[in-house]
Structures are given as structure tokens and as C-alpha cells.
Design an enzyme around this catalytic site. Structure first.
Site: not given
Ligand code: SAH
Length: 358
Positions: A90, A103, A110, A114, A117, A332
Site C-alpha cells: 500500500e 507515503c 514489517c 510495534c 501498527c 499512519c
């Protein structure tokens, strides 16, 4: 098939020469791809036909396909882009009155883990190549009417864990595409060796650090990698970055209700940065909703305001990041690896009122 996107002018010149043409043909290809928005070899009409045909046997421009596009009422556009191997990522297009920012993702998934997220939830699949990082920019530029001037590496992934491809893509954006290095921002969870290496690259980009807490204990509860790199070591690396690049940093501070949004935490944050003599603004990011086992929630509007005031009282400039693209889960922390395009958009009634007025 080899993609052109991701190659420097020099590398494209070499390709031209290997195919029996003069070097300047490589420069022409670079201009077509990086400045004139060519998405296909056929568009490069000033290259000899036979040369184009020879190139087409081994090369493609190599931009990703748009698998899906979602526009929010605030004009944010979220792209689901399909790579050559079928994997999707994305990327987000963010138009503002005075500039257009995009962005970009740096990895498929990832590994940072976190807690707050959405990208972390699927783990890491693989790194993106230089061409795949840049391909996001070029696909969105080819699609939009306005010129993109700003790039933030704040999509999926940790750019400093995909260091070489990230740095090469930054150089291409500055040198080949012609953006100002100052308008390129790399955001990191705090990968110390990466920060130290970036300090030596001599590219005057902006480094943003995802700080999110003024002490290791709070930080470790949010970010698993914080156990490996303590604040002490991260801020030392940041100080080195400032010393060598003469650039200010940006400190991102994600705010979660009842976790890290208390006034005394704002004061602790201000004194931490002051004690390290670290220049740079703090960017407060109210938590964008992601389902978490901990039930993280957005902070009260008043807490965000008060947090900001405490920072400013202590002499630290603080801004509050406007939520963009929330209606299409493009804000975000809301980007994921796979999205089922057929799912209905979240109805506006499900979005908390506080967000709708942001
Ligand atoms: N890996 C990099 C860049 C990707 S995330 C980094 O950690 O900085 C970009 C920013 O969005 C980071 O500051 C990240 O902490 C923040 N973010 C992640 N999830 C979020 C959420 N649910 N709400 C608001 N911000 C979030």
C-alpha cells in the site's frame, strides 16, 4: 525481464551501450521514466524503433500495477500496488493546498512488531527493491494531475532495515527525479546502525525518529525492538546524525490514550531531548484506530492539546499531525499487506466523531 525503474542514469547509459547505442540514449530513457512519466517503452518515441524493439526483449519500465484505489473525502488516495511477483503493498497520495506528498512503503510487511501498527500484524515477507520503492512514486505521479514534491518513507516496513534499496531510492528521487533532498523524510523505529550509516551518506534528507515514549520502559511496552536499542543509544546516534548532516530531526510521538499521553510524560520528553541538545520539532500523532489485544484507544483531544502545551512551555516546538485518509484506512499505522478490495468501505457512522472533524 529486467525493470528500468530503479536504475541510475549511469546504469541506463550502460544498458544503451550494451545494446549498440550511444550512451546519451540512456539519459533519454532516464528522462522518460523519471521526469516524463513514461509507463511503457512504446511511449519513448524519440528512441529509434529498432532500439526500442531490442530493449523490449529484455527490459520493461517496471512500474507496479494498480490493483485497487480508494479515495477518501479528504482527497487522500490509497493505492494497492501489485509487484511483479504478485505481492501487493500500500502507498498513499496526500494532496495539500500547497504541496503534494506521497507515503511510500519500504518492505512487504514489517518485522518490528510495534503493538499499535497494522503492518506489524502480518510480519515481514520481504524487502522491496529500489525499483519497487521508486515505482510507487512513479505510479502515483503518472496517475495524478499535480506534481509530487514531498516523499515520506512512512508506509509499510522499516526503511533502515532495507538500507541499500532505501538509500539508492533516495538518491534517485533527488538526482534523477529532481526532488529536493530536504523534502524527503525517512522515518525509523530507531535502527541504530542504520541511523549512523545514514549520517555518512551526505544526502541532506530529513530523518524522523519514532520516539513514542520518554522512557525505555514505556517504549518497550509499545515497540519490541526498543529492547535491543535503548533510548540512550538511539539518541546518541541521532546526535551524530545532527552533527554530521547539520539537519534537524523530527521526533514522532504517537499518542495512545492512558498510555503515553500524560502531561508529566510531555515534560519528561522535553527534558530528555534538551539534555541531549537535540534540535527538532515533535510531531504528535494521535493513535489511528487499529484493533489491538491491549485495546489501545485514541487520546482525548484535550490531552493532545495539553501535551503540546507542555512541550512548548519547555521550549520545544510541537505540531499535531492531521489525520488523513482515516475513512479508507490509509492513515499512519493502518496499512497492510493484503486488502480485499471487495470489502465495503467503513461506513462513516463507524468512524468516531472526533476523527471526522479532524
Ligand atoms: N518503520 C518506520 C516507518 C513506518 S510507520 C517507523 O517506525 O518510523 C510511520 C509512523 O506511523 C511511525 O511513527 C509509526 O510509529 C506510526 N504509526 C504506526 N501505527 C500507528 C497508528 N496506529 N496510529 C498512528 N501512528 C501510527
Amino acid at each position: 525481464m529486467q525493470p528500468f525503474v530503479g536504475m541510475t542514469i549511469k546504469e541506463l547509459e550502460a544498458v544503451a551501450q550494451e545494446n549498440g547505442e550511444r550512451a546519451y540514449r540512456g539519459k533519454q530513457i532516464a528522462a522518460w521514466i523519471y521526469q516524463r512519466g513514461a509507463t511503457d517503452l512504446e511511449m519513448m518515441t524519440d528512441l529509434p524503433k529498432a532500439f526500442r524493439a531490442a530493449l523490449a526483449e529484455n527490459y520493461t519500465v517496471g512500474l507496479p500495477e494498480t490493483a485497487h484505489r480508494d479515495s477518501a473525502p479528504d482527497e487522500t488516495v490509497k493505492y494497492l500496488l501489485r509487484q511483479a511477483d504478485g505481492q501487493t503493498i500500500e502507498s498513499v497520495y496526500l494532496p495539500y493546498p500547497d504541496r503534494v506528498s506521497v507515503c511510500l512503503s519500504s518492505q512487504i510487511g514489517c518485522a518490528a512488531g510495534c503493538r499499535f501498527c497494522a503492518t506489524a500484524q502480518g510480519g515481514l515477507l520481504r524487502n522491496l527493491t529500489t525499483g519497487e520503492i521508486l515505482g510507487q512514486f512513479l505510479r502515483m505521479q503518472a496517475d495524478g494531475a499535480r506534481r509530487i514534491s514531498h516523499v515520506v518513507y512512512m508506509g509499510m516496513g522499516e526503511p533502515l532495515w532495507n538500507y541499500d534499496a532505501t538509500v539508492k531510492s533516495l538518491r534517485l528521487l533527488g538526482n534523477e527525479v529532481g526532488l529536493s533532498f530536504r523534502n524527503l523524510t525517512v522515518s525509523t523505529v530507531g535502527v541504530v546502525p542504520g541511523i549512523r550509516a545514514l549520517a555518512k551518506e551526505e544526502i541532506p534528507i530529513t530523518l524522523a525518529l519514532s520516539l513514542h515514549a520518554p522512557d525505555d520502559e514505556t517504549r518497550e511496552a509499545l515497540i519490541p525492538t526498543a529492547r535491543k536499542w535503548k533510548l540512550d543509544e538511539i539518541l546518541d546516534a541521532c546526535a551524530e546524525y545532527v552533527r554530521t548532516t547539520h539537519r534537524n530531526l523530527t521526533f514522532e510521538y504517537l499518542m495512545i490514550g492512558g498510555v503515553n499521553d500524560r502531561p508529566e510524560q510531555a515534560r519528561a520528553l522535553a527534558s530528555l531531548l534538551k539534555s541531549r541538545k537535540l534540535p527538532g520539532n515533535v510531531n504528535l500523532i494521535p493513535f489511528n484506530y487499529v484493533e489491538t489485544p491491549q485495546g489501545f484507544r485514541r487520546p482525548e483531544r484535550e490531552s493532545v492539546q495539553q501535551f503540546r502545551e507542555e512541550l512548548e512551555k519547555a521550549g520545544r516546538v510541537a505540531t499535531i499531525r492531521m489525520t488523513r485518509g482515516h475513512a479508507i484506512s490509509a492513515a499512519c499505522g493502518q496499512l497492510r499487506r493484503t486488502v480485499e478490495p471487495k470489502l465495503p468501505k467503513r461506513p462513516a457512522s463507524e468512524i468516531p466523531l472526533a476523527l471526522q472533524t479532524d
